[in-house]
Motif scaffolding. Structure first.
Motif, mmCIF file in Angstrom:
data_model
loop_
_atom_site.group_PDB
_atom_site.id
_atom_site.type_symbol
_atom_site.label_atom_id
_atom_site.label_comp_id
_atom_site.label_asym_id
_atom_site.label_seq_id
_atom_site.Cartn_x
_atom_site.Cartn_y
_atom_site.Cartn_z
ATOM 1 N N PRO A 98 -6.830 -2.567 -8.325
ATOM 2 C CA PRO A 98 -5.853 -1.608 -7.807
ATOM 3 C C PRO A 98 -5.401 -0.608 -8.862
ATOM 4 O O PRO A 98 -5.340 -0.922 -10.057
ATOM 5 N N ARG A 125 -7.933 3.525 4.026
ATOM 6 C CA ARG A 125 -7.040 2.514 4.595
ATOM 7 C C ARG A 125 -7.457 2.114 6.008
ATOM 8 O O ARG A 125 -7.569 0.923 6.327
ATOM 9 N N ILE A 157 -6.302 5.638 -1.659
ATOM 10 C CA ILE A 157 -6.133 4.593 -0.643
ATOM 11 C C ILE A 157 -6.017 5.184 0.749
ATOM 12 O O ILE A 157 -6.448 4.557 1.730
ATOM 13 N N ILE A 178 -8.202 2.662 -5.423
ATOM 14 C CA ILE A 178 -9.096 1.558 -5.756
ATOM 15 C C ILE A 178 -9.975 2.032 -6.912
ATOM 16 O O ILE A 178 -10.769 2.960 -6.757
ATOM 17 N N SER A 204 -1.304 7.871 -1.214
ATOM 18 C CA SER A 204 -2.010 8.602 -2.275
ATOM 19 C C SER A 204 -1.931 10.103 -2.096
ATOM 20 O O SER A 204 -2.191 10.858 -3.041
ATOM 21 N N VAL A 214 0.845 -1.190 0.000
ATOM 22 C CA VAL A 214 0.000 0.000 0.000
ATOM 23 C C VAL A 214 0.884 1.246 0.000
ATOM 24 O O VAL A 214 1.812 1.368 0.814
#
Length: 466
Positions: A271, A309, A305, A282, A212, A209
């Motif tokens: 993704p 999260r 994200i 996403i 962003s 991850v």
């Protein structure tokens, strides 16, 4: 006519094409000129080609051509062998590109092929079945849909969109190597369009991850997914067209990453990778429609994200988002008509119709008749704005509200509450209260049947709760 038997370029006036001299004296030039000036002395004979049998000539010519052609080819081969120019096709001898599978460390930029090779085993294809109403004979109508997702943990937790798996009776997950699993729905949140499903597996390859919040317009991004439900594990690439783009999807406002990466039905839930192979979004929505004479293309959207999260981890632990912020008001968008009716000096904002006793708004001193015009540094012009800004907070966070009251402005420090558990459970039970048209347990006539965060209106009323 031309006589090509004796002399290819010799011309004769004789009808039979012969050139034999009969002994008669040829006219002199002066006589020919005199004859031309005074006109012909007799009828003019039509000139016609001589009809001869030329089969032998044709055979001879054909043989000659073949001989010449053979000689030319032989001469060309000899010329090429001697190092002269030749007709040829250039064929590359470059060896195949070796694509390495790199470790995603957040520091090493990768080529598109390397991102794909390093992450495709973490992407999944999702196929669901369900029922939707009944047909003319009272039989349940079977439905099927497809989407995408990605492996978050090695022990089988998978992230996708809520709209991919909602109302599904069965969920099947297919990995890149062809392995198929039955998946169990863990939980989700419709307002953020996120869901978590679980498969019984071990040692799956999980994604890394990313962050962003550090995306820039122009950054290169890649989407891997299942477009059209058939073209599994396809990759498309593009750039970030905009960050923090506010859009409205079926009445629900979202804060999105906008990209020109090709997004199609079936990509939902997959993704969005950055150039370091990290998941930064996403994939959720696509605009591709025709408005008047203008066609809209190249507008894809992904949920940042960072925005979801913590909620994803919350769903994995509790089955729903326990820290979703809750204000505890019934409100609606302020309008010019309302301003004129109540003699307010503001025409935009969120008008507070009622305040829930003991809720976050009541504790902060908000009351009926207030107009919320700002939350921290964000201007609030409508209920939609308030819904969008709420997604930046979690339960327990504090925000400064700017309020219009009694002809002036004041501020209030609001500590967000968590959405009540009964509302959370209602949102995860396939929205049964919505389908039945009930009010969701609220007795206030202005209350919505759905909780405030969804941004939905109750009939023609412009009032919402949250």
């Amino acid at each position: 006519m031309y006589n090509d038997e004796q002399n290819l370029y010799h011309y004769t006036y004789r009808k039979d094409g012969s050139e034999k001299d009969t002994g008669a004296a040829r006219p002199t030039v002066d006589e020919q000129l005199h004859s031309y000036q005074n006109g012909p002395s007799g009828p003019v004979q039509e000139m016609k080609p001589v009809k001869k049998n030329r089969m032998g000539l044709k055979i001879t010519a054909l043989a000659l051509c073949c001989a010449l052609l053979g000689g030319a080819v032989g001469g060309g081969v000899a010329w090429a062998a001697a190092g002269g120019p030749e007709t040829s096709v250039n064929v590359s001898t470059r060896p195949a590109t070796q694509v390495s599978i790199k470790q995603v460390d957040g520091k090493t930029a990768m080529t598109d092929a390397e991102v794909y090779a390093s992450s495709v085993n973490s992407v999944v294809s999702i196929n669901t079945t369900g029922t939707s109403g009944t047909n003319f004979f009272g039989q349940a109508v079977q439905t099927a849909s497809a989407g995408s997702g990605f492996v978050l943990t090695k022990d089988g937790y998978i992230v996708t969109n809520y709209h991919v798996v909602k109302d599904a009776d069965t969920v099947k997950v297919t990995m890149y190597n062809g392995d198929t699993y039955d998946a169990k729905y863990v939980g989700g949140d419709e307002d953020y369009d996120i869901a978590v499903i679980k498969v019984q597996a071990e040692d799956l390859q999980s994604v890394t991850v990313g962050d962003s919040s550090i995306l820039n317009v122009g950054d290169h991004v890649l989407a891997v997914g299942n477009p059209l439900g058939e073209l599994t594990f396809s990759m498309s690439g593009g750039m970030v067209s905009s960050v923090n783009r506010a859009i409205n999807v079926d009445g629900t406002p979202f804060n999105m990453i906008q990209t020109d990466t090709s997004i199609n039905p079936g990509n939902s839930g997959g993704p969005l990778f950055n150039q370091y192979g990290e998941v930064v979004g996403i994939v959720s929505a696509k605009y591709s429609s025709t408005s008047g004479s203008e066609s809209v293309e190249g507008l894809g959207f992904a949920i940042p994200i960072n925005d979801v999260r913590a909620m994803i981890l919350d769903i994995m632990t509790n089955g729903y988002v326990t820290n979703k912020p809750y204000l505890g008001i019934t409100g609606g968008s302020m309008t010019e008509q309302m301003a004129a009716q109540y003699r307010y000096d503001v025409t935009t904002g969120v008008f507070v119709y009622s305040v829930e006793e003991g809720g976050a708004a009541a504790k902060a001193g908000l009351k009926m008749g207030d107009v919320i015009t700002k939350v921290d540094d964000t201007n609030i012009t409508s209920m939609e704005d308030l819904t969008v800004v709420k997604k930046q907070y979690s339960a327990g966070d504090t925000a400064t509200f700017t309020i219009y009251r009694d002809g002036g402005q004041t501020t209030a420090e609001v500590t967000w509450d968590a959405v009540p558990a009964e509302q959370q459970s209602a949102s995860t039970d396939k929205q049964q209260t919505q389908d039945s048209g009930q009010s969701g347990g609220y007795t206030n006539p202005y209350d919505l049947f759905d909780y405030f965060f969804g941004g939905r209106y109750n009939g023609s009323s412009a009032k919402e709760i949250g």
